[in-house]
Scaffold this motif. Structure first.
Motif, short mmCIF file in Angstrom:
data_model
loop_
_atom_site.label_atom_id
_atom_site.label_comp_id
_atom_site.label_asym_id
_atom_site.label_seq_id
_atom_site.Cartn_x
_atom_site.Cartn_y
_atom_site.Cartn_z
N GLN A 1 13.55 -12.73 0.44
CA GLN A 1 13.00 -12.41 -1.15
C GLN A 1 11.95 -11.67 -0.94
OE1 GLN A 1 14.68 -12.61 -4.01
NE2 GLN A 1 16.58 -13.21 -2.55
N ARG A 2 10.32 -12.40 0.20
CA ARG A 2 9.57 -11.93 -0.36
C ARG A 2 9.63 -10.76 0.32
NH1 ARG A 2 3.95 -13.83 3.25
NH2 ARG A 2 2.27 -12.84 2.05
N CYS A 3 9.84 -10.26 0.92
CA CYS A 3 10.05 -8.50 1.60
C CYS A 3 10.96 -7.80 0.66
CB CYS A 3 11.38 -8.91 2.29
SG CYS A 3 10.68 -9.30 4.70
N LEU A 4 11.83 -8.75 -0.36
CA LEU A 4 12.31 -7.52 -1.68
C LEU A 4 11.16 -7.71 -2.43
CD1 LEU A 4 15.55 -8.96 -1.32
CD2 LEU A 4 15.27 -6.81 -0.43
N ARG A 5 10.23 -8.53 -3.06
CA ARG A 5 9.40 -8.72 -3.85
C ARG A 5 8.46 -7.60 -2.96
NH1 ARG A 5 10.27 -14.53 -4.23
NH2 ARG A 5 8.05 -14.76 -2.44
N THR A 6 7.91 -7.65 -2.04
CA THR A 6 6.38 -6.70 -1.45
C THR A 6 7.32 -4.77 -1.91
OG1 THR A 6 6.16 -8.55 0.00
CG2 THR A 6 5.62 -5.74 0.87
N GLY A 7 8.47 -4.71 -2.10
CA GLY A 7 8.85 -3.50 -1.65
C GLY A 7 9.88 -2.91 -0.70
N MET A 8 10.10 -4.17 0.26
CA MET A 8 10.78 -3.81 0.69
C MET A 8 12.41 -3.44 0.76
SD MET A 8 8.95 -5.69 4.26
CE MET A 8 8.08 -5.79 4.22
N ASN A 9 13.38 -3.00 1.80
CA ASN A 9 14.77 -1.92 1.03
C ASN A 9 15.68 -3.19 2.02
OD1 ASN A 9 13.10 0.66 1.16
ND2 ASN A 9 14.38 0.58 -0.98
N GLN B 1 0.45 -1.45 -0.12
CA GLN B 1 0.04 0.32 -0.05
C GLN B 1 0.53 1.43 0.23
OE1 GLN B 1 -3.22 0.56 -0.46
NE2 GLN B 1 -3.65 -2.49 -0.67
N ILE B 2 1.78 0.58 0.93
CA ILE B 2 2.83 2.66 0.95
C ILE B 2 3.82 2.54 -0.89
CG2 ILE B 2 5.08 3.25 1.68
CD1 ILE B 2 4.36 2.45 4.70
N ARG B 3 3.82 1.45 -1.20
CA ARG B 3 4.53 2.12 -2.26
C ARG B 3 3.57 2.29 -3.79
NH1 ARG B 3 9.07 2.90 -0.06
NH2 ARG B 3 10.92 0.99 0.11
N LYS B 4 2.12 2.02 -3.04
CA LYS B 4 1.55 2.38 -4.25
C LYS B 4 1.47 3.99 -4.25
CE LYS B 4 -1.91 -1.57 -4.38
NZ LYS B 4 -3.08 -2.07 -4.01
N ILE B 5 2.14 4.87 -2.62
CA ILE B 5 1.83 6.23 -3.00
C ILE B 5 3.21 6.70 -3.76
CG2 ILE B 5 1.22 8.20 -1.07
CD1 ILE B 5 0.16 5.96 0.23
N GLU B 6 3.11 7.67 -4.95
CA GLU B 6 4.06 8.53 -5.51
C GLU B 6 5.87 8.67 -4.87
OE1 GLU B 6 5.38 10.81 -9.41
OE2 GLU B 6 3.29 10.86 -8.14
N LYS B 7 5.05 9.69 -3.84
CA LYS B 7 5.70 9.96 -2.46
C LYS B 7 6.50 9.43 -1.53
CE LYS B 7 2.22 11.67 0.76
NZ LYS B 7 1.42 12.98 1.92
N PHE B 8 6.52 8.05 -1.54
CA PHE B 8 6.81 7.35 -1.06
C PHE B 8 7.77 6.09 -1.56
CE2 PHE B 8 2.93 7.78 2.51
CZ PHE B 8 3.43 9.29 3.19
#
Length: 303
Positions: free
Chosen positions: A271-279, A246-253
């Motif tokens: 790998q799941r963390c990285l695929r989800t968008g975590m750094n 949800q956070i990654r859907k917001i452009e400013k984040f």
């Protein structure tokens, strides 16, 4: 100096309840005649029968760390204790399985029922050092334990360092303003972990907000500006994976650093963390130096 004269019943009652490991040694034949439960635990013996009737030489290596024989140093210690009323020193011991450990020893001659006995109090040297480090540099014991464990895994000579050298190492890893100016969002539902993380961030100069789940995290992000997010994975209402999506859907984040804080260290979970968008990710229990390294690394990247 006159030995302390003690009533047997009163003494034994207190003896068994002592938190420190305590041994009683017959001064005549130099054999152990009693020990408390803390001592059995420290030496890893199953019961008193297995431990008692031994001599100090039986639970000590042949030589101490200064090269002197244990037998010689034992005799010297007895003499000093009798002369001054007590003697405190460091000693290398053997556990039941043959492994060694260092202890701070307090040797006190006493008289119990007209028998001369040595009351021996032991405290693992690591605990003694920890206490002194805590007092001298005013850092919570939990943080010092964590950093020392990390240093011992990275540097083989930490155990042999002096107190001052240990303090120098700790200061290099505990700069109080290392995270100054950073505002961190902590997304964690466990009260204990919240306390651990907030204590660390506060110690290192960061400000923070705590969210109990992913839904609260999204609300917090709309109200305040954060430099990084520490994201637990498993929470009620909205877990860390859904929250990150949800956070990654917001452009400013899009470039907001999100570091997973997880008890799972499997490659699949990473790998799941990285695929989800975590750094990045850090495992529980939290390693202080690694956490600081990851936060500073990602906040510098995002500047």
């Amino acid at each position: 100096m006159t030995n302390i004269d003690i009533n047997l019943n009163l003494y034994l009652t207190a003896f068994e309840k002592m938190a420190d490991a305590v041994l009683l040694l017959n001064a005549k034949d130099e054999r152990f005649i009693n020990c408390n439960e803390a001592a059995l635990k420290l030496f890893a013996y199953p019961n008193k029968t297995a431990f008692l009737n031994q001599k100090p030489a039986d639970i000590s290596p042949t030589h101490q760390t200064d090269g002197k024989s244990s037998s010689q140093k034992t005799t010297e210690s007895y003499a000093l204790a009798k002369q001054t009323g007590f003697h405190r020193f460091d000693w290398q011991y053997l556990k039941h399985d043959g492994s060694t450990f260092s202890a701070e020893v307090t040797l006190t001659p006493i008289i119990v029922e007209e028998e001369e006995i040595f009351h021996i109090t032991l405290r693992e040297l690591s605990e003694h050092i920890l206490r002194e480090l805590t007092e001298r540099i005013q850092i919570p014991e939990s943080i010092i334990k964590n950093i020392m464990a990390y240093l011992e895994s990275e540097k083989t000579n930490v155990a042999s360092m002096s107190i001052d050298q240990k303090i120098q190492e700790l200061n290099q890893h505990t700069g109080p303003t290392e995270l100054k100016g950073l505002n961190i969002l902590i997304v964690e539902d466990d009260a204990f972990m919240q306390e651990v993380i907030t204590e660390l961030l506060e110690r290192f100069g960061a400000t923070f907000i705590v969210a109990n789940n992913g839904a609260e995290a999204l609300e917090a992000l709309e109200k305040d500006q954060f430099d990084a997010v520490l994201m637990d994975l498993h929470m009620p209402l909205m877990d860390g994976f859904v929250a990150t999506l949800q956070i990654r859907k917001i452009e400013k984040f899009a470039n907001l650093p999100i570091i997973a804080v997880t008890a799972s260290v499997s490659e699949e979970a990473k790998q799941r963390c990285l695929r989800t968008g975590m750094n990045d990710f850090i495992s529980k229990p939290i390693n202080v130096s690694k956490l600081l390294s990851k936060i500073t690394s990602w906040t510098k990247v995002s500047e």
